[in-house]
Scaffold this active site. Structure first.
Site, PDB file in Angstrom:
ATOM      1  N   CYS A 190     -16.880  92.102  39.934  1.00 41.08           N
ATOM      2  CA  CYS A 190     -17.446  92.848  38.805  1.00 41.08           C
ATOM      3  C   CYS A 190     -18.747  92.211  38.335  1.00 41.08           C
ATOM      4  O   CYS A 190     -18.730  91.224  37.590  1.00 41.08           O
ATOM      5  CB  CYS A 190     -16.430  92.907  37.663  1.00 41.08           C
ATOM      6  SG  CYS A 190     -17.063  93.767  36.209  1.00 41.08           S
ATOM      7  N   CYS A 197     -19.282  92.249  34.575  1.00 38.57           N
ATOM      8  CA  CYS A 197     -18.513  91.243  33.823  1.00 38.57           C
ATOM      9  C   CYS A 197     -19.094  89.848  34.023  1.00 38.57           C
ATOM     10  O   CYS A 197     -19.159  89.072  33.073  1.00 38.57           O
ATOM     11  CB  CYS A 197     -17.054  91.198  34.291  1.00 38.57           C
ATOM     12  SG  CYS A 197     -16.323  92.792  34.669  1.00 38.57           S
ATOM     13  N   ASP A 198     -19.458  89.498  35.251  1.00 38.09           N
ATOM     14  CA  ASP A 198     -19.749  88.091  35.578  1.00 38.09           C
ATOM     15  C   ASP A 198     -21.211  87.799  35.893  1.00 38.09           C
ATOM     16  O   ASP A 198     -21.583  86.633  36.067  1.00 38.09           O
ATOM     17  CB  ASP A 198     -18.894  87.659  36.792  1.00 38.09           C
ATOM     18  CG  ASP A 198     -17.409  87.831  36.520  1.00 38.09           C
ATOM     19  OD1 ASP A 198     -17.008  87.683  35.355  1.00 38.09           O
ATOM     20  OD2 ASP A 198     -16.660  88.115  37.467  1.00 38.09           O
TER      21      ASP A 198
END
Ligand code: NAP
Length: 307
Positions: free
Chosen positions: A132, A135-136
């Site tokens: 992701c 997200c990261d």
């Protein structure tokens, strides 16, 4: 607790099903194991959902869908469904912390990222291995990362990462991308993306965190390594159907098979969104599935009452 319909999964398919079922005055529960929103909530910008000419942030669109479902009386339950069984024409859900009973079910559990299955992937997950970028990605500011895959997801997320990182290697096993043309053109025009064609990842290297990738040329078999700080894997999805496979029919990929009314092989169990066998997996088609499945449930319950 007993409901007219239990929707499993809180992505665009489940939330839209909830909105329609709630508006139809069905006693509706929506079960979700995490935060509502599904994959769409992990997408930074959604540009192909109509009504938002400038695009809309994935989390915002999904929060709005959840609010709309809530407004029509859907009860949100946070738990994990482990097993489903049928008893006297009702469906009993065994969840981690409770049992729930529904007269009908809508499965909208979507799909999750496939793993590469190479050494280092599991060991370094969360320490440079990610599925992701939204997200990261921020952990890799000004660093070098690799994206694996050639579909819409890989190219879209590679483009997103260029806003944060210094360089993105896009590693694809063939010499042509599968992604839509508009995404391909943007990627080819982006100077931060370097394409590595006809190549697979043989191993992810590093002790405490990702340090390098061992690559293999798909044609010659030759191996070489490149230094990277992170690897984002986008090689497709697998449907979340383990809990229902013993009951309803799935195809060879594990996707639920449905009829024109989105009913599975079990009368009373419907499926909507990415979890079912279908041609186009998008937020708009997931939402459309949710609407169709909820209307079909309403009809199914009415007909059952008359019998
Ligand atoms: P996908 O379209 O199935 O693409 C998967 C990619 O990974 C393909 O390029 C495939 O290579 C490659 N691949 C598969 N297994 C591999 C392996 N073991 N090693 C190396 N490479 C491998 O999956 P996706 O990109 O996740 O998209 C899933 C669905 O969501 C699609 O229907 C897509 O259109 C949709 N989606 C749409 C958008 C958008 O519209 N903006 C964004 C994200 C996702 P080959 O090409 O050689 O098969």
């Amino acid at each position: 607790m007993s409901y007219d319909v239990i929707i499993i999964g809180g992505g665009p398919a489940g939330l839209t099903a909830g909105l329609y079922a709630g508006r139809a005055n069905l006693k509706t529960a929506l079960v979700e194991r995490g935060m509502p929103g599904g994959q769409a909530a992990t997408t930074e910008m959604i540009e192909n959902y109509p009504g938002f000419p400038e695009g809309i942030m994935g989390p915002e669109l999904m929060m709005r869908m959840a609010d709309q479902a809530r407004r029509f009386g859907v009860e949100f339950v946070t738990t994990n469904v482990e097993r489903v069984r049928e008893e006297d024409g009702r469906f009993i859900l065994s969840c981690t912390d409770r049992e729930m009973v529904g007269r009908a079910l809508i499965i909208a559990t979507g799909a999750e990222p496939k793993e590469l299955g190479v050494k280092g992937e599991r060991e370094l997950r969360g320490r440079g291995v990610s599925y992701c970028a939204t997200c990261d990605g921020a952990f890799f500011r000004d660093k070098k990362v690799a994206v694996v895959g050639g579909g819409d997801a890989a190219v879209e997320e590679a483009l997103f990462l260029t806003k944060l990182v210094d360089k993105v290697y896009l590693i694809h096993r063939r010499d042509a991308l599968r992604a839509t043309k508009v995404l391909q053109e943007r990627a080819f025009a982006n100077p931060k993306i370097e394409f590595i064609w006809n190549t697979t990842v043989a191993e992810i290297l590093g002790t405490d965190k990702v340090e390098a990738l061992l690559l293999q040329d798909a044609k010659t078999g030759e191996k070489r390594s490149i230094a990277v700080d992170g690897i984002f894997i986008y090689i497709g999805m697998k449907p979340n159907t383990e809990f229902i496979r013993e009951l309803a029919r799935v195809d060879e990929g594990g996707y639920l098979i449905t009829d024109d009314n989105l009913m599975t092989s079990i009368p009373g169990i419907f499926a909507a969104g990415d979890v079912r066998q279908k041609k186009l997996r998008q937020v708009i088609t997931a939402a459309a599935d949710g609407a169709m499945a909820a209307v079909a449930v309403e009809k199914y319950l009415e007909e059952k009452k008359m019998r």
